[in-house]
Write a protein that holds these residues in place. Sequence first.
Motif, PDB file in Angstrom:
ATOM      1  N   ASP A 194      -7.970 -71.466 -33.123  1.00  0.00           N
ATOM      2  CA  ASP A 194      -6.630 -70.890 -33.310  1.00  0.00           C
ATOM      3  C   ASP A 194      -6.383 -69.764 -32.312  1.00  0.00           C
ATOM      4  OD1 ASP A 194      -8.651 -69.455 -34.622  1.00  0.00           O
ATOM      5  OD2 ASP A 194      -7.256 -68.575 -36.064  1.00  0.00           O
ATOM      6  N   THR A 195      -6.583 -70.064 -31.028  1.00  0.00           N
ATOM      7  CA  THR A 195      -6.493 -69.050 -29.979  1.00  0.00           C
ATOM      8  C   THR A 195      -5.108 -68.959 -29.334  1.00  0.00           C
ATOM      9  OG1 THR A 195      -7.236 -70.622 -28.292  1.00  0.00           O
ATOM     10  CG2 THR A 195      -8.932 -69.325 -29.433  1.00  0.00           C
ATOM     11  N   GLU A 196      -4.162 -69.726 -29.835  1.00  0.00           N
ATOM     12  CA  GLU A 196      -2.826 -69.743 -29.226  1.00  0.00           C
ATOM     13  C   GLU A 196      -2.241 -68.338 -29.177  1.00  0.00           C
ATOM     14  OE1 GLU A 196       1.526 -71.949 -29.797  1.00  0.00           O
ATOM     15  OE2 GLU A 196      -0.135 -72.381 -31.164  1.00  0.00           O
ATOM     16  N   GLY A 197      -1.709 -67.973 -28.028  1.00  0.00           N
ATOM     17  CA  GLY A 197      -1.149 -66.643 -27.839  1.00  0.00           C
ATOM     18  C   GLY A 197      -2.150 -65.645 -27.293  1.00  0.00           C
ATOM     19  N   LEU A 198      -3.434 -65.982 -27.364  1.00  0.00           N
ATOM     20  CA  LEU A 198      -4.478 -65.121 -26.820  1.00  0.00           C
ATOM     21  C   LEU A 198      -5.120 -65.762 -25.596  1.00  0.00           C
ATOM     22  CD1 LEU A 198      -6.235 -63.918 -30.108  1.00  0.00           C
ATOM     23  CD2 LEU A 198      -4.580 -62.650 -28.709  1.00  0.00           C
ATOM     24  N   TYR A 199      -5.670 -66.964 -25.780  1.00  0.00           N
ATOM     25  CA  TYR A 199      -6.339 -67.686 -24.694  1.00  0.00           C
ATOM     26  C   TYR A 199      -6.015 -69.168 -24.799  1.00  0.00           C
ATOM     27  CZ  TYR A 199      -9.252 -63.554 -23.871  1.00  0.00           C
ATOM     28  OH  TYR A 199      -9.697 -62.281 -23.584  1.00  0.00           O
ATOM     29  N   GLU A 200      -6.099 -69.840 -23.662  1.00  0.00           N
ATOM     30  CA  GLU A 200      -5.937 -71.286 -23.632  1.00  0.00           C
ATOM     31  C   GLU A 200      -7.305 -71.942 -23.780  1.00  0.00           C
ATOM     32  OE1 GLU A 200      -4.405 -74.810 -20.626  1.00  0.00           O
ATOM     33  OE2 GLU A 200      -3.575 -72.780 -20.414  1.00  0.00           O
ATOM     34  N   ALA A 201      -7.471 -72.646 -24.893  1.00  0.00           N
ATOM     35  CA  ALA A 201      -8.753 -73.308 -25.159  1.00  0.00           C
ATOM     36  C   ALA A 201      -9.015 -74.390 -24.124  1.00  0.00           C
ATOM     37  CB  ALA A 201      -8.751 -73.907 -26.565  1.00  0.00           C
ATOM     38  N   GLY A 202     -10.259 -74.445 -23.646  1.00  0.00           N
ATOM     39  CA  GLY A 202     -10.659 -75.445 -22.664  1.00  0.00           C
ATOM     40  C   GLY A 202     -10.447 -75.010 -21.231  1.00  0.00           C
ATOM     41  N   THR A 203      -9.651 -73.973 -21.041  1.00  0.00           N
ATOM     42  CA  THR A 203      -9.376 -73.476 -19.692  1.00  0.00           C
ATOM     43  C   THR A 203      -9.867 -72.048 -19.509  1.00  0.00           C
ATOM     44  OG1 THR A 203      -7.410 -74.874 -19.526  1.00  0.00           O
ATOM     45  CG2 THR A 203      -7.564 -73.024 -17.988  1.00  0.00           C
ATOM     46  N   GLU A 204      -9.598 -71.205 -20.521  1.00  0.00           N
ATOM     47  CA  GLU A 204      -9.974 -69.786 -20.439  1.00  0.00           C
ATOM     48  C   GLU A 204     -11.151 -69.446 -21.355  1.00  0.00           C
ATOM     49  OE1 GLU A 204      -5.453 -68.209 -19.410  1.00  0.00           O
ATOM     50  OE2 GLU A 204      -6.119 -68.335 -21.496  1.00  0.00           O
ATOM     51  N   VAL A 205     -11.255 -70.125 -22.479  1.00  0.00           N
ATOM     52  CA  VAL A 205     -12.407 -70.040 -23.376  1.00  0.00           C
ATOM     53  C   VAL A 205     -12.727 -71.456 -23.844  1.00  0.00           C
ATOM     54  CG1 VAL A 205     -11.860 -67.699 -24.173  1.00  0.00           C
ATOM     55  CG2 VAL A 205     -10.997 -69.668 -25.454  1.00  0.00           C
ATOM     56  N   LEU A 206     -13.940 -71.643 -24.365  1.00  0.00           N
ATOM     57  CA  LEU A 206     -14.352 -72.956 -24.862  1.00  0.00           C
ATOM     58  C   LEU A 206     -14.481 -72.885 -26.382  1.00  0.00           C
ATOM     59  CD1 LEU A 206     -17.109 -73.774 -22.217  1.00  0.00           C
ATOM     60  CD2 LEU A 206     -14.686 -74.448 -22.193  1.00  0.00           C
ATOM     61  N   THR A 207     -13.804 -73.774 -27.082  1.00  0.00           N
ATOM     62  CA  THR A 207     -13.842 -73.770 -28.534  1.00  0.00           C
ATOM     63  C   THR A 207     -14.568 -75.011 -29.034  1.00  0.00           C
ATOM     64  OG1 THR A 207     -11.698 -74.902 -28.735  1.00  0.00           O
ATOM     65  CG2 THR A 207     -11.666 -72.489 -28.634  1.00  0.00           C
TER      66      THR A 207
END
Length: 334
Positions: A269-282
């Motif tokens: 639930d990183t929307e608005g903070l980081y882009e998952a898969g591009t900026e952080v890995l979830t």
Amino acid sequence: MRVLLVSPGFHGYHASIAAALTARDHQVATHVYDDNGGPAGRVWHQLRHQLPHKLGAGRHRGLEREATERAVTAVARARPEAVVVVKGDTLGDEFWTAIAGLPRVTWLYDEVRRTRWTTERLAGIGPIATYSALDDVDFDAAELDTRHLPLAFDHRLVPGPTSRRSADITFIGARYPSREHTLALLRDADVPVRAYGRDWSSHPVDRLRTWRIGTPDLPAGRDLARSAAYDVMAASAATLNLHGDQDGFTMRTFEAAGVGGVELLDRDDTEGLYEAGTEVLTWNTPEELVELCRRAVADASWADGIRRAGRARTLAEHTFDHRVAVLEGAWDTA
């Protein structure tokens, strides 16, 4: 303005907030309300307060009274024009009376259920900022002066990402059963994993500090100063950020990305903070985590892209300077 920052000593984050306030041209005095007075004071604190608590004696109200008295004295000494309080749940009514009428704001970095705060008590302290989006909704429904304010990265502590690299997947933080389970899972999958912190360390002093005899069967190091922790995260093949039962994002969320680390985040639930898969890995399953760890070790080019993107987003949006600007706006309405 003359700003008094009243904060716990937790990992020295008060210094980061003070530096950000100073950068906005304020004169900052800092009072660490749980400072136990150096090594001797910490030993005395362990014996007087923590050991009885471990033995079931409950919390020591004398400790809260002493902390409140010191905080009241700090207010009188600083003569502030504005006050920023971090957490503050162990400070008694005398402190809040001492700052009544001053522009002020209190920043909560825990869910309220983990603190000694109640919604009713919070209603009397002035504006609130909370890292918990769910608490912010509840506070708003209770008609408190609230805003959602995530935690942050101290870009002043480490000037830039390191060029050193290790093959380790690291975790830095407290040891909880769910975290130990995750690290053991990686170990059993032959992922090179290493934990850091007093709860993981086999050092005799750390076992004494944490009132335990045994130690987990995992590669581990001792506590790290925050700057050293930043270096370890940046140099790791990837670094774990494990939340568990939290809806707010930990400080590690912004630190791991901010130092140029490959962050493995246990929620999506990183929307608005980081882009998952591009900026952080979830990741959501053990299989996903193991696959990401192996790729981070094997594919340096892909990992470096994650590092660059996460750091750039952090510096653009998630430093303590960004958060302090929100705190400053909050106290204007006090």
